[in-house]
Design an enzyme around this catalytic site. Sequence first.
Site, mmCIF file in Angstrom:
data_model
loop_
_atom_site.group_PDB
_atom_site.id
_atom_site.type_symbol
_atom_site.label_atom_id
_atom_site.label_comp_id
_atom_site.label_asym_id
_atom_site.label_seq_id
_atom_site.Cartn_x
_atom_site.Cartn_y
_atom_site.Cartn_z
ATOM 1 N N ARG A 159 9.026 4.191 -5.294
ATOM 2 C CA ARG A 159 8.620 2.794 -5.143
ATOM 3 C C ARG A 159 9.011 2.365 -3.737
ATOM 4 O O ARG A 159 9.923 2.931 -3.118
ATOM 5 C CB ARG A 159 9.333 1.916 -6.167
ATOM 6 C CG ARG A 159 9.046 2.290 -7.630
ATOM 7 C CD ARG A 159 9.843 1.408 -8.570
ATOM 8 N NE ARG A 159 9.577 1.717 -9.970
ATOM 9 C CZ ARG A 159 10.241 2.605 -10.690
ATOM 10 N NH1 ARG A 159 11.234 3.300 -10.120
ATOM 11 N NH2 ARG A 159 9.942 2.821 -11.953
ATOM 12 N N LYS A 184 14.474 1.829 -10.652
ATOM 13 C CA LYS A 184 14.352 0.605 -11.431
ATOM 14 C C LYS A 184 15.130 0.732 -12.735
ATOM 15 O O LYS A 184 15.140 1.781 -13.363
ATOM 16 C CB LYS A 184 12.870 0.345 -11.725
ATOM 17 C CG LYS A 184 12.572 -0.977 -12.377
ATOM 18 C CD LYS A 184 11.066 -1.128 -12.553
ATOM 19 C CE LYS A 184 10.707 -2.449 -13.197
ATOM 20 N NZ LYS A 184 9.229 -2.571 -13.365
ATOM 21 N N HIS A 256 2.379 1.561 -3.378
ATOM 22 C CA HIS A 256 2.403 2.050 -4.755
ATOM 23 C C HIS A 256 1.280 3.050 -5.020
ATOM 24 O O HIS A 256 1.392 3.854 -5.963
ATOM 25 C CB HIS A 256 2.294 0.874 -5.732
ATOM 26 C CG HIS A 256 3.116 1.057 -6.970
ATOM 27 N ND1 HIS A 256 4.496 1.043 -6.966
ATOM 28 C CD2 HIS A 256 2.754 1.293 -8.254
ATOM 29 C CE1 HIS A 256 4.949 1.239 -8.191
ATOM 30 N NE2 HIS A 256 3.912 1.405 -8.988
ATOM 31 N N ARG A 259 2.675 6.410 -4.772
ATOM 32 C CA ARG A 259 3.385 6.780 -6.006
ATOM 33 C C ARG A 259 2.387 7.233 -7.074
ATOM 34 O O ARG A 259 2.613 8.236 -7.752
ATOM 35 C CB ARG A 259 4.206 5.586 -6.484
ATOM 36 C CG ARG A 259 4.961 5.788 -7.797
ATOM 37 C CD ARG A 259 5.844 4.570 -8.065
ATOM 38 N NE ARG A 259 6.366 4.538 -9.411
ATOM 39 C CZ ARG A 259 7.465 5.153 -9.824
ATOM 40 N NH1 ARG A 259 8.159 5.891 -8.958
ATOM 41 N NH2 ARG A 259 7.894 5.052 -11.063
ATOM 42 N N HIS A 282 10.399 6.936 -15.084
ATOM 43 C CA HIS A 282 9.941 5.945 -16.045
ATOM 44 C C HIS A 282 10.912 5.846 -17.214
ATOM 45 O O HIS A 282 11.558 6.831 -17.601
ATOM 46 C CB HIS A 282 8.552 6.310 -16.572
ATOM 47 C CG HIS A 282 7.459 5.992 -15.606
ATOM 48 N ND1 HIS A 282 6.178 6.516 -15.716
ATOM 49 C CD2 HIS A 282 7.437 5.196 -14.502
ATOM 50 C CE1 HIS A 282 5.433 6.058 -14.717
ATOM 51 N NE2 HIS A 282 6.164 5.261 -13.983
ATOM 52 N N TYR A 291 -1.707 7.326 -16.419
ATOM 53 C CA TYR A 291 -2.262 8.400 -15.596
ATOM 54 C C TYR A 291 -3.164 9.318 -16.418
ATOM 55 O O TYR A 291 -4.075 9.949 -15.875
ATOM 56 C CB TYR A 291 -1.126 9.194 -14.948
ATOM 57 C CG TYR A 291 -0.256 8.326 -14.069
ATOM 58 C CD1 TYR A 291 -0.750 7.774 -12.897
ATOM 59 C CD2 TYR A 291 1.052 8.014 -14.437
ATOM 60 C CE1 TYR A 291 0.031 6.946 -12.107
ATOM 61 C CE2 TYR A 291 1.844 7.197 -13.652
ATOM 62 C CZ TYR A 291 1.331 6.655 -12.491
ATOM 63 O OH TYR A 291 2.100 5.829 -11.719
#
Length: 337
Positions: A159, A184, A256, A259, A282, A291
């Site tokens: 990110r 994150k 992004h 990414r 994630h 995806y």
Amino acid sequence: MTALAPYLSTFLREHLPKERRASQHTCEAYAQSFQLLLCFAAGRLKLKPAKIEIEQLDPPLILAFLEHLENKRGNTARTRNARLAAINAFFRFLEYRVPSCLDQSRRIHAIPMKKTDQAIIGYLTREELQALLDAPDPKSFSGIRDRAMLHLAFAAGLRVSELVNLRLDQIGSQPTASVHILGKGRRERVLPLWKETAVVTKAWLKIRPASSAPELFLNARAQAMTRSGFEYILSKHVAVAARTVPALATKHVSPHVLRHTCAMHTLRATRDVRKVSLWLGHASLQSTEVYLRADPSEKLEALAAMAPPMLKPGRFRAPDKLLAMLSTAGHTPDYAE
């Protein structure tokens, strides 16, 4: 009536960073949400923001504010939901501190989130990505830095906040080149670096100027690179790469997107969505399933694995008078017949 200012200050300065251990980005986003809310409320109530009382932030005002975000400021439903989430978090904080606002808090919690569209993610093809990575000048100071940033952003699926906050001590070289990422939700991951990525990163470390900033990447003033700074650098090199691959000129290439490109290339190489989830950091596979929807090869394999159904043509005939009525209830009669 209860003054809003002291509780809001405690919420942003004490509760979020210390009690909840929220990240700096979360604190800044929440502060921005309340800045917008209070400016709107001040204009509506004809008061200074510091004079607004908690009881004046009632559900009708909150709903009017959310409508203002979408209609006047042009925000999307996703942004509207993020602002509402900040407001809900503040009123949960108030519930046991100001019991008289409990009913007001529950009515605000009842305001529904809006459903958002889940668009197909955008990513770069291998040809487009290679043109972008080759765009920086490898003989200039800024080119060496930019090439290292682009390689790391793609190879590690970073990110933009992870990239610009990356510190020198998070780059490892023993036994193999790797990067330690604090992502994150405070989720950490350690990723090995490809040989090409390790080479361009070492080239930047050799010429990186001395600075008191611990961050790996610095701007022209020898200070930590910012999000907007990297976005500018990326847009500049996309324009250069578009001369080689014209298709890039038609794409919106944000940080992004790099990414997303990492995720798509990893998915096609491994055929395992779990590995993509681990690589990107994630929290769950649900975040990674986007995806699968964007990868056409998954759908082609499913199509090839199934034989087409052999359906016999015909029309449905209701076996009951009630079902017959229901099957025609939604049809508008054609009076021309």
